[in-house]
Design an enzyme around this catalytic site. Structure first.
Site, mmCIF file in Angstrom:
data_model
loop_
_atom_site.group_PDB
_atom_site.id
_atom_site.type_symbol
_atom_site.label_atom_id
_atom_site.label_comp_id
_atom_site.label_asym_id
_atom_site.label_seq_id
_atom_site.Cartn_x
_atom_site.Cartn_y
_atom_site.Cartn_z
ATOM 1 N N LYS A 78 0.858 -1.196 0.000
ATOM 2 C CA LYS A 78 0.000 0.000 0.000
ATOM 3 C C LYS A 78 0.889 1.240 0.000
ATOM 4 O O LYS A 78 1.870 1.287 0.759
ATOM 5 C CB LYS A 78 -0.903 -0.022 1.246
ATOM 6 N N SER A 158 -9.944 2.288 2.599
ATOM 7 C CA SER A 158 -9.003 2.963 1.734
ATOM 8 C C SER A 158 -8.016 2.044 1.022
ATOM 9 O O SER A 158 -7.401 2.460 0.047
ATOM 10 C CB SER A 158 -8.209 3.981 2.557
ATOM 11 N N SER A 182 -10.399 0.109 6.901
ATOM 12 C CA SER A 182 -9.758 0.115 5.580
ATOM 13 C C SER A 182 -9.059 -1.162 5.156
ATOM 14 O O SER A 182 -8.659 -1.266 3.997
ATOM 15 C CB SER A 182 -8.750 1.251 5.489
HETATM 16 N N1 GLN Z 1 -13.491 4.838 5.814
HETATM 17 C C1 GLN Z 1 -12.897 5.364 7.013
HETATM 18 C C2 GLN Z 1 -12.471 6.780 6.766
HETATM 19 O O1 GLN Z 1 -12.725 7.283 5.743
HETATM 20 C C3 GLN Z 1 -11.756 4.513 7.454
HETATM 21 C C4 GLN Z 1 -10.548 4.690 6.641
HETATM 22 C C5 GLN Z 1 -9.401 3.860 7.145
HETATM 23 O O2 GLN Z 1 -9.593 2.876 7.860
HETATM 24 N N2 GLN Z 1 -8.219 4.290 6.789
HETATM 25 O O3 GLN Z 1 -11.874 7.400 7.590
#
Ligand code: GLN
Length: 493
Positions: A78, A158, A182
């Site tokens: 990532k 994400s 995410s």
């Molecule tokens: N969807 C959540 C956010 O937008 C979690 C994102 C994540 O876990 N990095 O913050």
């Protein structure tokens, strides 16, 4: 013979050890798959030379019987993990051109154990999002499509690039990070296993920070065994991260005994949401039956504070983000947009460097931390966060793990929820509590929606009890026998 890109990480490892194929052949097959997967926009940077050079070293070590635990296994990383001298963008324009002069601890440990890198994969900007549509480098496409509907779907976020790459067989496994869901939500959307370890299990050093008290690195894989193998390498105390835990790392693969007899599985009654799709409800029921059939005992538990989890998360995460992202000022990293004065340079750089979702979070975060609002929002949220953690403590007096759906829906089409931030935030309703309490959670593919899309079930465990989480996840995996494949497989298209 199965295509080399179709093997699990464990099968590839065992095949290399048995000299059924070479590390070079494995790397070449994956380098070709990375190229074949380009239509998905999963990879931001391809590093074929690292995979191929690493494979030559691996073949030599295997020949000398000196194979390390991940010898010659090609992975996707990532693009939130800093990689030495390889561009690292966090999905943001503001980090364009940034080449870290250091390697993150987690990736360094993977290379120490013999794994190689295929490239850096796309993500929501600074990991803020649930659909991988906030990346400054374009959307990622889910390799799955609905039956009878050819519209491209989101891979979740994400860690959307990690999920798309692994699902499309363009990496054996990937690293990912999870601040509110995410790892688990994209795993659910792409038919994969996603494991968010206990806060402190993996070092955050060298991982671009979003919300420091919530962020955790973890693996994205096609099987539970692969998640265990990856976690063993990624974990461990790191003196460079004061929040990493000085707790011994077991060989997580050994936890997969297949035996869950007598395991008490908590079913949190508050997770039965009004308006939850029938197919999610049914999947959950089926999951309970599977665990019961394997000898586990379902128990009813209450997590009453869950209803406050999303509002609490959307105060704490932006607050920490607004502070963490203050460092992107055009002076030290990536983009610099000149101005007449220093202040103007800061303003120009930040205005052009950050996308709309990141700006929204910085505004909210700065607001809830400002004098006059700190007590009303931030401090209050911290108190409720504590109550959420206490809920889990109480539940774990009566059970060993919890079983919930991972996400309230399967993957949706690009554009379906993007105009409504609140609808988007709801994606994480079942996952954010776990981050707020610092617990481990895994999503395991458990079935298909009526449209033929993957759906995941989540197992949540006690802090530092990833072994039981993996064992229960393994039981779900065996019962679900999820063999469906995405429509897009790199190289088959
Ligand atoms: N969807 C959540 C956010 O937008 C979690 C994102 C994540 O876990 N990095 O913050």
């Amino acid at each position: 013979m199965t295509a080399l890109t179709d093997l699990s990480l464990a099968e590839a490892r065992d095949g290399l050890a048995a000299k059924k194929f070479s590390a070079l052949e494995l790397a070449q097959a994956h380098v070709a798959a990375v190229e074949g997967a380009r239509p998905l926009n999963a990879y931001l940077v391809e590093t074929p030379e690292q995979a191929l050079d690493g494979a030559a070293i691996s073949d030599a070590r295997i020949a000398r019987n000196e194979a390390r635990p991940l010898e010659g296994l090609p992975l996707a990383i990532k693009d939130l993990f800093c990689t030495l001298d390889v561009p690292t963008t966090a999905g943001s324009k503001i980090l364009e051109g940034f080449r870290p002069p250091y390697e993150s601890t987690v990736t360094a440990q993977l290379w120490r154990d013999g794994a190689t890198m295929l490239g850096k994969v796309n993500l929501d900007e600074f990991a803020m999002g649930s659909a991988n549509i906030t990346s400054a480098y374009g959307h990622v496409e889910n390799p799955w499509r609905r039956q009878g509907d050819n519209r491209p779907l989101v891979p979740g976020g994400s860690s959307g690039g990690s999920a798309a790459a692994v699902a499309a067989r363009a990496a054996l496994a990937a690293t990912a990070t999870d601040t509110g869901g995410s790892i688990r939500q994209p795993a659910s959307f792409c038919g994969l296993v996603g494991l968010k370890p206990t806060y402190g299990r993996c070092s955050r050093w060298g991982v671009v920070a979003f919300a420091s008290s919530l962020d955790q690195a973890g693996p994205m894989t096609r099987t539970v065994r692969d998640a265990a193998i990856m976690l063993t390498s990624m974990s461990g105390h790191d003196p460079k991260d004061s929040t990493s835990a000085a707790i011994p790392v077991p060989d997580f693969e050994k936890a997969l005994t297949g035996d869950i007899k007598g395991l008490r599985v908590g079913i949190p009654r508050e997770y039965r949401l009004d308006g939850m799709p029938d197919e999610i409800e049914k999947l959950w029921e089926r999951g309970i039956d599977w665990l019961k059939d394997a000898g586990a005992v379902p128990v009813d538990v209450s997590l009453a504070m869950t209803k406050y989890a999303l509002p609490v998360y959307y105060i704490i995460a932006p607050a920490e983000a607004s502070s963490n992202l203050a460092r992107y000022d055009g002076v030290r990293f990536g983009l610099r947009v000149p101005g007449e004065t220093l202040d103007e340079m800061y303003e120009n750089t930040r205005a052009q460097g950050f996308g709309p979702e990141v700006r929204r979070r910085i505004l909210i975060g700065t607001y809830v931390l400002s004098a006059g609002y700190y007590d009303a929002y931030y401090l209050k949220a911290q108190k409720v966060r504590n109550l959420i953690a206490q809920d889990f403590d109480a539940a774990f007096k009566n059970c060993d793990v919890l079983l919930t759906p991972t996400a309230p829906s399967p993957a949706f089409a690009i554009g379906e929820k993007s105009d409504d931030p609140i609808a988007m935030y709801l994606n994480d309703v079942f996952t954010v509590t776990v981050n707020l309490a610092g617990l481990p959670g895994i999503s395991v593919p458990a079935g298909l929606s009526k449209d033929g899309l993957p759906l995941g079930l989540q197992i949540i465990g006690r802090a530092f009890d990833e072994e039981t989480v993996l064992r229960a996840g393994h039981a779900i995996e065996r019962a679900a026998n999820f063999t469906a494949r995405p429509q897009f497989i790199a190289g088959e298209a």
